[in-house]
Design a protein around this motif. Structure first.
Motif, short mmCIF file in Angstrom:
data_model
loop_
_atom_site.label_atom_id
_atom_site.label_comp_id
_atom_site.label_asym_id
_atom_site.label_seq_id
_atom_site.Cartn_x
_atom_site.Cartn_y
_atom_site.Cartn_z
N ALA A 288 14.25 5.75 11.37
CA ALA A 288 13.35 6.06 12.46
C ALA A 288 13.45 7.63 12.19
N GLY A 289 12.42 8.34 12.01
CA GLY A 289 12.22 9.94 11.90
C GLY A 289 11.69 10.61 13.10
N ARG A 290 11.88 11.75 13.30
CA ARG A 290 11.64 12.70 14.33
C ARG A 290 10.49 13.56 13.94
N THR A 291 10.45 13.98 12.45
CA THR A 291 9.54 15.06 12.29
C THR A 291 8.50 14.54 10.95
N VAL A 292 7.52 14.95 11.26
CA VAL A 292 6.17 14.50 10.20
C VAL A 292 5.77 15.74 9.46
N THR A 293 5.60 15.69 8.30
CA THR A 293 5.02 16.81 7.63
C THR A 293 3.69 16.52 6.69
N LEU A 294 2.76 17.27 6.95
CA LEU A 294 1.47 17.05 6.20
C LEU A 294 1.51 18.00 4.96
N LYS A 295 1.15 17.64 3.83
CA LYS A 295 0.98 18.45 2.89
C LYS A 295 -0.37 18.21 2.29
N ILE A 296 -0.85 19.64 2.08
CA ILE A 296 -2.48 19.88 1.39
C ILE A 296 -2.35 20.45 0.29
N LYS A 297 -3.19 20.04 -0.72
CA LYS A 297 -3.26 20.73 -1.90
C LYS A 297 -4.72 20.97 -2.18
N PHE A 298 -5.21 22.09 -2.34
CA PHE A 298 -6.43 22.60 -2.37
C PHE A 298 -7.04 22.47 -3.91
N ALA A 299 -8.30 22.40 -4.31
CA ALA A 299 -8.99 22.27 -5.51
C ALA A 299 -8.50 23.32 -6.48
N GLN A 303 -1.05 25.09 -2.45
CA GLN A 303 -0.95 23.93 -1.45
C GLN A 303 -0.07 24.44 -0.15
N ILE A 304 -0.19 23.85 0.84
CA ILE A 304 0.27 24.36 2.14
C ILE A 304 1.11 23.05 2.75
N THR A 305 2.14 23.14 3.67
CA THR A 305 2.77 22.00 4.50
C THR A 305 2.71 22.39 5.82
N ARG A 306 2.48 21.44 6.64
CA ARG A 306 2.68 21.97 8.21
C ARG A 306 3.33 20.64 8.75
N SER A 307 4.44 21.02 9.65
CA SER A 307 5.17 20.08 10.32
C SER A 307 4.87 20.16 11.72
N LYS A 308 5.41 18.81 12.26
CA LYS A 308 5.53 18.99 13.60
C LYS A 308 6.57 17.63 13.93
N SER A 309 7.22 18.16 15.32
CA SER A 309 8.66 17.29 15.60
C SER A 309 8.39 16.68 16.91
N LEU A 314 10.39 8.51 16.35
CA LEU A 314 9.05 8.00 16.67
C LEU A 314 9.40 6.54 16.70
N ARG A 315 8.61 5.98 17.76
CA ARG A 315 8.86 4.45 17.96
C ARG A 315 8.01 3.49 17.36
N SER A 316 6.80 4.13 17.06
CA SER A 316 5.67 3.42 16.62
C SER A 316 4.87 3.98 15.37
N ARG A 317 4.11 3.22 14.58
CA ARG A 317 3.16 3.94 13.50
C ARG A 317 2.18 4.61 14.18
N SER A 318 1.77 4.28 15.55
CA SER A 318 0.72 5.00 16.12
C SER A 318 1.15 6.53 16.61
N ASP A 319 2.50 6.52 16.82
CA ASP A 319 2.97 7.75 17.47
C ASP A 319 2.86 8.75 16.25
N MET A 320 3.47 8.22 15.06
CA MET A 320 3.42 9.11 13.83
C MET A 320 2.03 9.57 13.31
N GLU A 321 1.01 8.57 13.60
CA GLU A 321 -0.27 8.99 13.30
C GLU A 321 -0.76 10.21 14.18
N LEU A 322 -0.40 9.95 15.42
CA LEU A 322 -1.05 11.05 16.39
C LEU A 322 -0.41 12.46 15.90
N LEU A 323 0.64 12.38 15.43
CA LEU A 323 1.23 13.94 15.19
C LEU A 323 0.53 14.23 13.89
#
Length: 363
Positions: A288-299, A303-309, A314-323
């Protein structure tokens, strides 16, 4: 053994991979499912396939596929909910069998592992005989089939185990690795995802032979710190040891899109399967993980990364999707079109919970 002799020793590495593990356990425990197309997961509108039997795979059903797509490909598909406590118990039985032969065991998930049997407890001379002894014992104890790849390094053993699936084995002996890799499509390389294969295709790299022809300076220019790794793999070289109790730091997935995207609705639709893939991988590894990171690469390839803990795992896939959605909202609409999105789960810890929301595979 002297240092020089150890350096000259050719390692004997086995990669054992259970055949359609989750689905095979379900078919073993429920005779009515045998010979039928089975998917482990939830058949809900926004569910996802965690695993598929070989009967289902013949229709094109694959793990991490949206349930609605799977049912479209195979109208007779039978969904069964995952029972991870059972899969973990069977995995523990298999691990005990491995330990009868070697202490150098590196699990990749519940259903696959590397074994270094260069020096094995049974003093069996041939790694092939060790592999087939293990496979026979797994069948005897669990009733399940497995496949094995045998070679002199981890990469080749992994590639070999999938070469004659299911319920078989394949050997890549010393001196034959580079020739085997030469004919291997680059997208079949372990660790090459859609984004990397698409990038290599742009440079004309479609097989191992193509990769082996690329000069090191060119690889450094376009692949940076990974250049040495790819240079070696193109020649069938992998010096990584089998590492027991390997600690996994993160689980990630990314995808490069055929066309650039600009809207948050597109981003949400395209990150959904990435979240599914990461969540399933975590459940398989009991992490189980506590931090999610979004990676965005532009045309323009910036690229940039953004994280949230989260405060806790996280107890469910839904929780991960919300972050992830919170991070998407902050970055969309983007300043430039987006060509790639990636999702990573980190700050991982092993979880003992068996609650359904911990292994949720559907929204």
């Amino acid at each position: 053994m002297a240092r020089k002799e150890r350096a000259m020793t050719v390692r004997k590495i086995i990669h054992v991979d259970m055949d359609a593990f989750y689905a095979s356990v379900e078919q073993r425990d429920n005779p009515e499912l045998r010979g039928k197309p089975v998917a482990v997961g939830h058949g809900a509108k926004r569910g996802v396939v965690a695993a598929a039997s070989y009967e289902a795979r013949s229709y094109g059903v694959r793990s991490a596929m949206p349930s609605i797509t799977a049912m479209r490909k195979c109208p007779d598909l039978i969904f069964v909910p995952p029972r991870f406590e059972v899969y973990r118990a069977v995995s523990a039985q298999i691990r005990e069998i491995f330990a009868e032969h070697t202490d150098l065991i590196e699990p990749l998930s519940l259903d696959e592992a590397y074994l270094d049997v260069t020096e094995n407890k049974q003093n069996i001379a041939l790694a092939t005989d060790v592999a087939n002894t293990i496979r026979a014992r797994i069948k005897e104890v669990t009733g399940l089939n497995s496949s094995a790849g045998i070679s002199y390094n981890k990469f080749l053993a992994k590639m070999a185990s999938g070469h004659r699936k299911p319920n078989n084995f394949f050997v890549i002996p010393p001196g034959k690795g580079e020739a085997f890799v030469a004919h291997l499509p680059i997208e079949k390389f372990h660790g090459v995802g859609p984004a990397t294969s698409e990038k290599m295709h742009r440079f004309g790299i479609r097989t191992g032979a193509d990769l082996a022809r690329i000069p090191m300076d060119y690889l450094i220019e376009h692949f940076g710190s990974s250049a040495d790794y790819w240079w070696k793999l193109g020649r069938g070289i992998d010096e990584r040891p089998v590492t027991p109790n390997r600690e996994r730091k993160s689980i990630g997935a990314e995808d490069t899109f055929p066309e650039d995207i600009t809207t948050i609705d597109q981003a949400r639709r395209l990150t959904a399967p990435l979240i599914d893939k990461v969540w399933i991988a975590g459940a398989k590894r009991r992490l189980a993980g506590r931090t999610v990171t979004l990676k965005i690469k532009f045309a323009d390839f910036e690229q940039i990364t953004r994280s949230k803990s989260n405060a806790g795992p996280l107890r469910s896939r839904s929780d991960m999707e919300l972050l992830i959605d919170d991070l998407l909202v902050r970055e969309f609409p983007p300043p430039r079109p987006v060509r790639l999105l990636g999702v990573t789960l980190s700050n991982l810890a092993e979880t003992e919970t068996e609650h359904e929301d911990q292994i949720e595979l559907a929204l």
